[in-house]
Design a protein around this motif. Sequence first.
Motif, PDB file in Angstrom:
ATOM      1  N   GLY A  51       0.805  -1.223   0.000  1.00 54.89           N
ATOM      2  CA  GLY A  51       0.000   0.000   0.000  1.00 54.89           C
ATOM      3  C   GLY A  51       0.837   1.272   0.000  1.00 54.89           C
ATOM      4  N   PRO A  52       1.691   1.480   1.009  1.00 52.31           N
ATOM      5  CA  PRO A  52       2.532   2.691   1.018  1.00 52.31           C
ATOM      6  C   PRO A  52       3.476   2.768  -0.176  1.00 52.31           C
ATOM      7  CG  PRO A  52       2.480   1.666   3.189  1.00 52.31           C
ATOM      8  CD  PRO A  52       1.824   0.705   2.251  1.00 52.31           C
ATOM      9  N   ALA A  53       4.026   1.623  -0.602  1.00 54.56           N
ATOM     10  CA  ALA A  53       4.937   1.630  -1.753  1.00 54.56           C
ATOM     11  C   ALA A  53       4.203   2.058  -3.021  1.00 54.56           C
ATOM     12  CB  ALA A  53       5.553   0.244  -1.943  1.00 54.56           C
ATOM     13  N   THR A  54       2.975   1.590  -3.178  1.00 54.75           N
ATOM     14  CA  THR A  54       2.179   1.978  -4.345  1.00 54.75           C
ATOM     15  C   THR A  54       1.886   3.471  -4.330  1.00 54.75           C
ATOM     16  OG1 THR A  54       1.150  -0.214  -4.408  1.00 54.75           O
ATOM     17  CG2 THR A  54       0.031   1.556  -5.591  1.00 54.75           C
ATOM     18  N   TRP A  55       1.597   4.008  -3.161  1.00 57.94           N
ATOM     19  CA  TRP A  55       1.313   5.441  -3.050  1.00 57.94           C
ATOM     20  C   TRP A  55       2.533   6.269  -3.445  1.00 57.94           C
ATOM     21  CZ3 TRP A  55      -2.104   9.075  -3.031  1.00 57.94           C
ATOM     22  CH2 TRP A  55      -1.784  10.341  -2.544  1.00 57.94           C
ATOM     23  N   VAL A  56       3.713   5.883  -2.973  1.00 58.31           N
ATOM     24  CA  VAL A  56       4.940   6.620  -3.298  1.00 58.31           C
ATOM     25  C   VAL A  56       5.176   6.621  -4.807  1.00 58.31           C
ATOM     26  CG1 VAL A  56       7.456   6.607  -3.076  1.00 58.31           C
ATOM     27  CG2 VAL A  56       6.032   6.230  -1.063  1.00 58.31           C
ATOM     28  N   THR A  57       5.075   5.454  -5.425  1.00 55.54           N
ATOM     29  CA  THR A  57       5.312   5.359  -6.868  1.00 55.54           C
ATOM     30  C   THR A  57       4.246   6.110  -7.656  1.00 55.54           C
ATOM     31  OG1 THR A  57       6.383   3.206  -6.594  1.00 55.54           O
ATOM     32  CG2 THR A  57       5.599   3.755  -8.797  1.00 55.54           C
ATOM     33  N   THR A  58       2.999   6.047  -7.210  1.00 57.95           N
ATOM     34  CA  THR A  58       1.916   6.743  -7.910  1.00 57.95           C
ATOM     35  C   THR A  58       2.124   8.254  -7.885  1.00 57.95           C
ATOM     36  OG1 THR A  58       0.358   4.971  -7.343  1.00 57.95           O
ATOM     37  CG2 THR A  58      -0.577   7.090  -8.010  1.00 57.95           C
ATOM     38  N   VAL A  59       2.543   8.781  -6.752  1.00 63.03           N
ATOM     39  CA  VAL A  59       2.827  10.224  -6.662  1.00 63.03           C
ATOM     40  C   VAL A  59       3.933  10.606  -7.640  1.00 63.03           C
ATOM     41  CG1 VAL A  59       3.730  12.042  -5.164  1.00 63.03           C
ATOM     42  CG2 VAL A  59       2.006  10.454  -4.294  1.00 63.03           C
ATOM     43  N   GLU A  60       4.990   9.807  -7.684  1.00 62.19           N
ATOM     44  CA  GLU A  60       6.091  10.080  -8.616  1.00 62.19           C
ATOM     45  C   GLU A  60       5.607  10.038 -10.064  1.00 62.19           C
ATOM     46  OE1 GLU A  60       9.414   7.918  -5.703  1.00 62.19           O
ATOM     47  OE2 GLU A  60       8.786   7.000  -7.596  1.00 62.19           O
ATOM     48  N   VAL A  61       4.777   9.058 -10.380  1.00 59.27           N
ATOM     49  CA  VAL A  61       4.287   8.899 -11.752  1.00 59.27           C
ATOM     50  C   VAL A  61       3.404  10.073 -12.159  1.00 59.27           C
ATOM     51  CG1 VAL A  61       2.725   7.525 -13.182  1.00 59.27           C
ATOM     52  CG2 VAL A  61       4.485   6.390 -11.831  1.00 59.27           C
ATOM     53  N   VAL A  62       2.452  10.430 -11.314  1.00 57.47           N
ATOM     54  CA  VAL A  62       1.496  11.484 -11.665  1.00 57.47           C
ATOM     55  C   VAL A  62       2.194  12.837 -11.782  1.00 57.47           C
ATOM     56  CG1 VAL A  62      -0.530  12.756 -10.878  1.00 57.47           C
ATOM     57  CG2 VAL A  62      -0.469  10.262 -10.674  1.00 57.47           C
ATOM     58  N   LEU A  63       3.021  13.182 -10.799  1.00 60.59           N
ATOM     59  CA  LEU A  63       3.714  14.472 -10.853  1.00 60.59           C
ATOM     60  C   LEU A  63       4.702  14.517 -12.016  1.00 60.59           C
ATOM     61  CD1 LEU A  63       4.397  15.207  -7.065  1.00 60.59           C
ATOM     62  CD2 LEU A  63       2.573  16.098  -8.528  1.00 60.59           C
ATOM     63  N   GLY A  64       5.412  13.421 -12.247  1.00 57.04           N
ATOM     64  CA  GLY A  64       6.340  13.376 -13.379  1.00 57.04           C
ATOM     65  C   GLY A  64       5.622  13.523 -14.706  1.00 57.04           C
ATOM     66  N   LEU A  65       4.452  12.895 -14.822  1.00 55.47           N
ATOM     67  CA  LEU A  65       3.655  13.034 -16.044  1.00 55.47           C
ATOM     68  C   LEU A  65       3.210  14.472 -16.266  1.00 55.47           C
ATOM     69  CD1 LEU A  65       1.367   9.858 -16.067  1.00 55.47           C
ATOM     70  CD2 LEU A  65       2.815  10.638 -17.949  1.00 55.47           C
ATOM     71  N   LEU A  66       2.770  15.130 -15.205  1.00 58.64           N
ATOM     72  CA  LEU A  66       2.331  16.522 -15.333  1.00 58.64           C
ATOM     73  C   LEU A  66       3.484  17.425 -15.766  1.00 58.64           C
ATOM     74  CD1 LEU A  66      -0.007  16.853 -12.211  1.00 58.64           C
ATOM     75  CD2 LEU A  66      -0.677  16.664 -14.614  1.00 58.64           C
ATOM     76  N   ILE A  67       4.660  17.207 -15.187  1.00 63.66           N
ATOM     77  CA  ILE A  67       5.833  17.996 -15.584  1.00 63.66           C
ATOM     78  C   ILE A  67       6.158  17.750 -17.055  1.00 63.66           C
ATOM     79  CG2 ILE A  67       8.316  18.295 -15.231  1.00 63.66           C
ATOM     80  CD1 ILE A  67       7.816  17.595 -12.263  1.00 63.66           C
ATOM     81  N   ALA A  68       6.134  16.485 -17.463  1.00 59.66           N
ATOM     82  CA  ALA A  68       6.433  16.150 -18.856  1.00 59.66           C
ATOM     83  C   ALA A  68       5.414  16.766 -19.805  1.00 59.66           C
ATOM     84  CB  ALA A  68       6.457  14.630 -19.033  1.00 59.66           C
ATOM     85  N   LEU A  69       4.140  16.756 -19.414  1.00 60.06           N
ATOM     86  CA  LEU A  69       3.089  17.304 -20.269  1.00 60.06           C
ATOM     87  C   LEU A  69       3.264  18.803 -20.469  1.00 60.06           C
ATOM     88  CD1 LEU A  69       0.452  16.841 -21.812  1.00 60.06           C
ATOM     89  CD2 LEU A  69      -0.781  17.218 -19.665  1.00 60.06           C
ATOM     90  N   VAL A  70       3.507  19.524 -19.379  1.00 59.20           N
ATOM     91  CA  VAL A  70       3.692  20.977 -19.480  1.00 59.20           C
ATOM     92  C   VAL A  70       4.919  21.304 -20.324  1.00 59.20           C
ATOM     93  CG1 VAL A  70       4.198  23.068 -18.172  1.00 59.20           C
ATOM     94  CG2 VAL A  70       2.495  21.444 -17.313  1.00 59.20           C
ATOM     95  N   ALA A  71       6.028  20.611 -20.058  1.00 58.70           N
ATOM     96  CA  ALA A  71       7.261  20.872 -20.807  1.00 58.70           C
ATOM     97  C   ALA A  71       7.101  20.511 -22.278  1.00 58.70           C
ATOM     98  CB  ALA A  71       8.417  20.084 -20.192  1.00 58.70           C
ATOM     99  N   ALA A  72       6.461  19.373 -22.556  1.00 61.11           N
ATOM    100  CA  ALA A  72       6.305  18.925 -23.940  1.00 61.11           C
ATOM    101  C   ALA A  72       5.416  19.875 -24.735  1.00 61.11           C
ATOM    102  CB  ALA A  72       5.722  17.514 -23.968  1.00 61.11           C
TER     103      ALA A  72
END
Length: 251
Positions: free
Chosen positions: A54-75
């Motif tokens: 559970g906690p491991a999934t939350w950590v990875t999900t936060v990284e994925v979502v925030l990283g995607l948003l950064i990539a989308l804005v930059a792209a």
Amino acid sequence: MTMSTRDKLTAAGLVIVLIGLWELVCRAFTVRSYLFPAPSAIAESFVDNARLLGPATWVTTVEVVLGLLIALVAALGIALLLHASPTVRRGLYPLLIGSQTIPIVVLAPILVIAFGFDIGPKLVIVALTCFFPLVVATVDGLATVDPQLIRLMRTLDASRWTIFRRVELPTALPSVFSGARVAVTYAPIGAVFAEWSGSTGGLGYLMLQSTSQLRTALVFAAVIVLAAESITLFLLVTWLERVIITWKDKK
């Protein structure tokens, strides 16, 4: 393209058959769980290690979502710049393509060494993993705009913003979402690479710890969670495309 109910049932049936064969082979040949766990052992690991997953999934999900948003804005920003200036495109586009020759697995440990074990380097790695398909799809989508529509809007004395909002953006959106569907499947992979390079949490970190302890069933459980996360993000992007691009299904 959408799957019919029959196709979905066929795919689900195939998955069930494969899982059954997997379980049968493991039991028939008495395969050690630490070598290749049976589906029943993986399911048991899900239950026994829920407090870890559970906690491991939350950590990875936060990284994925925030990283995607950064990539989308930059792209989107880079794609608009390339579209607006042919000179910039001729100079920058080859560099973007060349940057893809550098594997993320090489950059990940360098970023972790330089910036530490917090979330920052992981967001950069996820963003870099997702950036290229997004920017290429957006540039290609903007390039498909009919020049006659642009000339027509200019004869109507439309501003640059109006042309972008009324013509270029609607034309490019299907390509943007196509790139986004590719990017969301890459994002969890980038997050795992980042966590393997140095972290104190996340599914990638949990997989490393479990591998060293020969807890192979838990490794498989983490992989299944990652796959489920990728599929969920893919379906979410597909749903958003249907909601936003309402005119696509009317053609």
